[in-house]
Design a protein around this motif. Sequence first.
Motif, PDB file in Angstrom:
ATOM      1  N   ALA A  35      87.377 -18.952   2.301  1.00 53.26           N
ATOM      2  CA  ALA A  35      86.911 -19.688   0.898  1.00 53.26           C
ATOM      3  C   ALA A  35      87.459 -18.541  -0.182  1.00 53.26           C
ATOM      4  O   ALA A  35      88.193 -19.198  -1.208  1.00 53.26           O
ATOM      5  CB  ALA A  35      85.605 -19.931   0.663  1.00 53.26           C
ATOM      6  N   GLN A  36      87.247 -17.273  -0.151  1.00 58.41           N
ATOM      7  CA  GLN A  36      87.730 -16.385  -1.308  1.00 58.41           C
ATOM      8  C   GLN A  36      89.154 -16.479  -1.241  1.00 58.41           C
ATOM      9  O   GLN A  36      89.736 -16.198  -2.382  1.00 58.41           O
ATOM     10  CB  GLN A  36      87.133 -15.113  -1.015  1.00 58.41           C
ATOM     11  N   THR A  37      89.750 -16.446  -0.160  1.00 55.02           N
ATOM     12  CA  THR A  37      91.441 -16.578  -0.308  1.00 55.02           C
ATOM     13  C   THR A  37      91.811 -17.872  -1.144  1.00 55.02           C
ATOM     14  O   THR A  37      92.652 -17.934  -2.118  1.00 55.02           O
ATOM     15  CB  THR A  37      92.253 -17.065   0.928  1.00 55.02           C
ATOM     16  N   TRP A  38      91.276 -19.011  -1.185  1.00 52.46           N
ATOM     17  CA  TRP A  38      91.318 -20.228  -1.866  1.00 52.46           C
ATOM     18  C   TRP A  38      91.087 -19.953  -3.410  1.00 52.46           C
ATOM     19  O   TRP A  38      91.937 -20.181  -4.363  1.00 52.46           O
ATOM     20  CB  TRP A  38      90.820 -21.310  -1.415  1.00 52.46           C
ATOM     21  N   VAL A  39      90.046 -19.227  -3.586  1.00 50.41           N
ATOM     22  CA  VAL A  39      89.761 -18.891  -5.041  1.00 50.41           C
ATOM     23  C   VAL A  39      90.707 -17.895  -5.567  1.00 50.41           C
ATOM     24  O   VAL A  39      91.166 -18.225  -6.747  1.00 50.41           O
ATOM     25  CB  VAL A  39      88.303 -18.197  -5.283  1.00 50.41           C
ATOM     26  N   SER A  40      91.111 -17.027  -4.999  1.00 48.92           N
ATOM     27  CA  SER A  40      92.053 -15.887  -5.398  1.00 48.92           C
ATOM     28  C   SER A  40      93.402 -16.593  -5.630  1.00 48.92           C
ATOM     29  O   SER A  40      94.202 -16.427  -6.568  1.00 48.92           O
ATOM     30  CB  SER A  40      92.348 -14.951  -4.412  1.00 48.92           C
ATOM     31  N   LEU A  41      93.844 -17.482  -4.848  1.00 49.27           N
ATOM     32  CA  LEU A  41      95.111 -18.074  -4.938  1.00 49.27           C
ATOM     33  C   LEU A  41      95.128 -19.153  -6.199  1.00 49.27           C
ATOM     34  O   LEU A  41      95.933 -19.197  -7.142  1.00 49.27           O
ATOM     35  CB  LEU A  41      95.405 -18.983  -3.595  1.00 49.27           C
ATOM     36  N   ALA A  42      94.028 -19.831  -6.339  1.00 53.64           N
ATOM     37  CA  ALA A  42      93.684 -20.501  -7.370  1.00 53.64           C
ATOM     38  C   ALA A  42      93.826 -19.994  -8.814  1.00 53.64           C
ATOM     39  O   ALA A  42      94.447 -20.149  -9.645  1.00 53.64           O
ATOM     40  CB  ALA A  42      92.434 -21.379  -7.452  1.00 53.64           C
ATOM     41  N   CYS A  43      93.078 -18.991  -8.766  1.00 55.21           N
ATOM     42  CA  CYS A  43      92.875 -17.720 -10.011  1.00 55.21           C
ATOM     43  C   CYS A  43      94.395 -17.282 -10.307  1.00 55.21           C
ATOM     44  O   CYS A  43      94.853 -17.461 -11.273  1.00 55.21           O
ATOM     45  CB  CYS A  43      91.911 -16.919  -9.996  1.00 55.21           C
ATOM     46  N   GLY A  44      95.123 -16.897  -9.307  1.00 58.43           N
ATOM     47  CA  GLY A  44      96.367 -16.490  -9.587  1.00 58.43           C
ATOM     48  C   GLY A  44      97.263 -17.459 -10.091  1.00 58.43           C
ATOM     49  O   GLY A  44      98.078 -17.322 -10.995  1.00 58.43           O
ATOM     50  N   LEU A  45      97.163 -18.754  -9.614  1.00 63.59           N
ATOM     51  CA  LEU A  45      98.194 -19.755 -10.156  1.00 63.59           C
ATOM     52  C   LEU A  45      97.860 -20.012 -11.587  1.00 63.59           C
ATOM     53  O   LEU A  45      98.817 -20.570 -12.243  1.00 63.59           O
ATOM     54  CB  LEU A  45      98.001 -21.060  -9.239  1.00 63.59           C
ATOM     55  N   VAL A  46      96.501 -20.234 -11.780  1.00 63.57           N
ATOM     56  CA  VAL A  46      96.185 -20.187 -13.326  1.00 63.57           C
ATOM     57  C   VAL A  46      96.693 -19.205 -14.216  1.00 63.57           C
ATOM     58  O   VAL A  46      97.250 -19.552 -14.966  1.00 63.57           O
ATOM     59  CB  VAL A  46      94.711 -20.382 -13.488  1.00 63.57           C
ATOM     60  N   LEU A  47      96.583 -18.047 -13.781  1.00 60.67           N
ATOM     61  CA  LEU A  47      97.099 -17.155 -14.524  1.00 60.67           C
ATOM     62  C   LEU A  47      98.704 -16.925 -14.684  1.00 60.67           C
ATOM     63  O   LEU A  47      99.275 -16.887 -15.696  1.00 60.67           O
ATOM     64  CB  LEU A  47      96.841 -15.579 -13.711  1.00 60.67           C
ATOM     65  N   LEU A  48      99.466 -17.266 -13.594  1.00 61.00           N
ATOM     66  CA  LEU A  48     100.791 -17.630 -13.555  1.00 61.00           C
ATOM     67  C   LEU A  48     101.169 -18.642 -14.463  1.00 61.00           C
ATOM     68  O   LEU A  48     102.202 -18.648 -15.472  1.00 61.00           O
ATOM     69  CB  LEU A  48     101.571 -18.019 -12.269  1.00 61.00           C
ATOM     70  N   VAL A  49     100.419 -19.620 -14.541  1.00 65.67           N
ATOM     71  CA  VAL A  49     100.737 -20.743 -15.400  1.00 65.67           C
ATOM     72  C   VAL A  49     100.665 -20.606 -17.002  1.00 65.67           C
ATOM     73  O   VAL A  49     101.261 -20.813 -17.838  1.00 65.67           O
ATOM     74  CB  VAL A  49      99.881 -22.249 -15.120  1.00 65.67           C
ATOM     75  N   LEU A  50      99.582 -19.801 -17.236  1.00 62.01           N
ATOM     76  CA  LEU A  50      99.257 -19.493 -18.531  1.00 62.01           C
ATOM     77  C   LEU A  50      99.995 -18.158 -19.005  1.00 62.01           C
ATOM     78  O   LEU A  50      99.770 -17.844 -20.231  1.00 62.01           O
ATOM     79  CB  LEU A  50      97.574 -18.956 -18.686  1.00 62.01           C
ATOM     80  N   ALA A  51     100.750 -17.592 -18.144  1.00 64.03           N
ATOM     81  CA  ALA A  51     101.629 -16.316 -18.623  1.00 64.03           C
ATOM     82  C   ALA A  51     102.774 -16.612 -19.634  1.00 64.03           C
ATOM     83  O   ALA A  51     102.867 -15.945 -20.270  1.00 64.03           O
ATOM     84  CB  ALA A  51     101.886 -15.681 -17.416  1.00 64.03           C
ATOM     85  N   LYS A  52     103.271 -17.933 -19.578  1.00 62.65           N
ATOM     86  CA  LYS A  52     104.147 -18.054 -20.594  1.00 62.65           C
ATOM     87  C   LYS A  52     103.818 -19.214 -21.565  1.00 62.65           C
ATOM     88  O   LYS A  52     102.819 -20.108 -21.687  1.00 62.65           O
ATOM     89  CB  LYS A  52     105.321 -18.897 -19.654  1.00 62.65           C
ATOM     90  N   ASP A  53     104.102 -18.820 -22.909  1.00 60.41           N
ATOM     91  CA  ASP A  53     103.763 -19.483 -24.104  1.00 60.41           C
ATOM     92  C   ASP A  53     104.673 -20.648 -24.161  1.00 60.41           C
ATOM     93  O   ASP A  53     105.981 -20.560 -24.597  1.00 60.41           O
ATOM     94  CB  ASP A  53     103.811 -18.924 -25.131  1.00 60.41           C
TER      95      ASP A  53
END
Length: 139
Positions: free
Chosen positions: A48-66
Amino acid sequence: MKHRLPVFAAALWWGSLSAIGFMAVPMLFANLPQASMAGFMAAKLFAAQTWVSLACGLVLLVLAKDKASNTIQPWARAALGFVLAGMLMALVVQYGISPKIVQRENLKLWHGLGTLLYALQWLCAALVLWRTSAPAPRA
């Protein structure tokens, strides 16, 4: 609001790694009657933690670009490598190392390597949290 979302995602990632790895799993081994039961439940929590990590990482990648200015956010310049490394480690532990641990194949080696990669992922998440929560540079 928009500048707070990366901090929230990084905090959720780091906090969930901390809670699972340093509290929940040790509590399982301390309180369940058999180590095999604790190991089974720990594997579920880590999955379950793996999926939380991946979801948070994807959110961060999406938010990285203005999107408005088509530029990389200031926090992202220093954090994207750690986001990608943390996501990769989560995947390696879940799909490369965990099956070896479940099969009890060379348990000392695979458990040690899994623990090391989990700790490094925790460190990556901590560094991302540190970078995202830094005060914005003044113009």
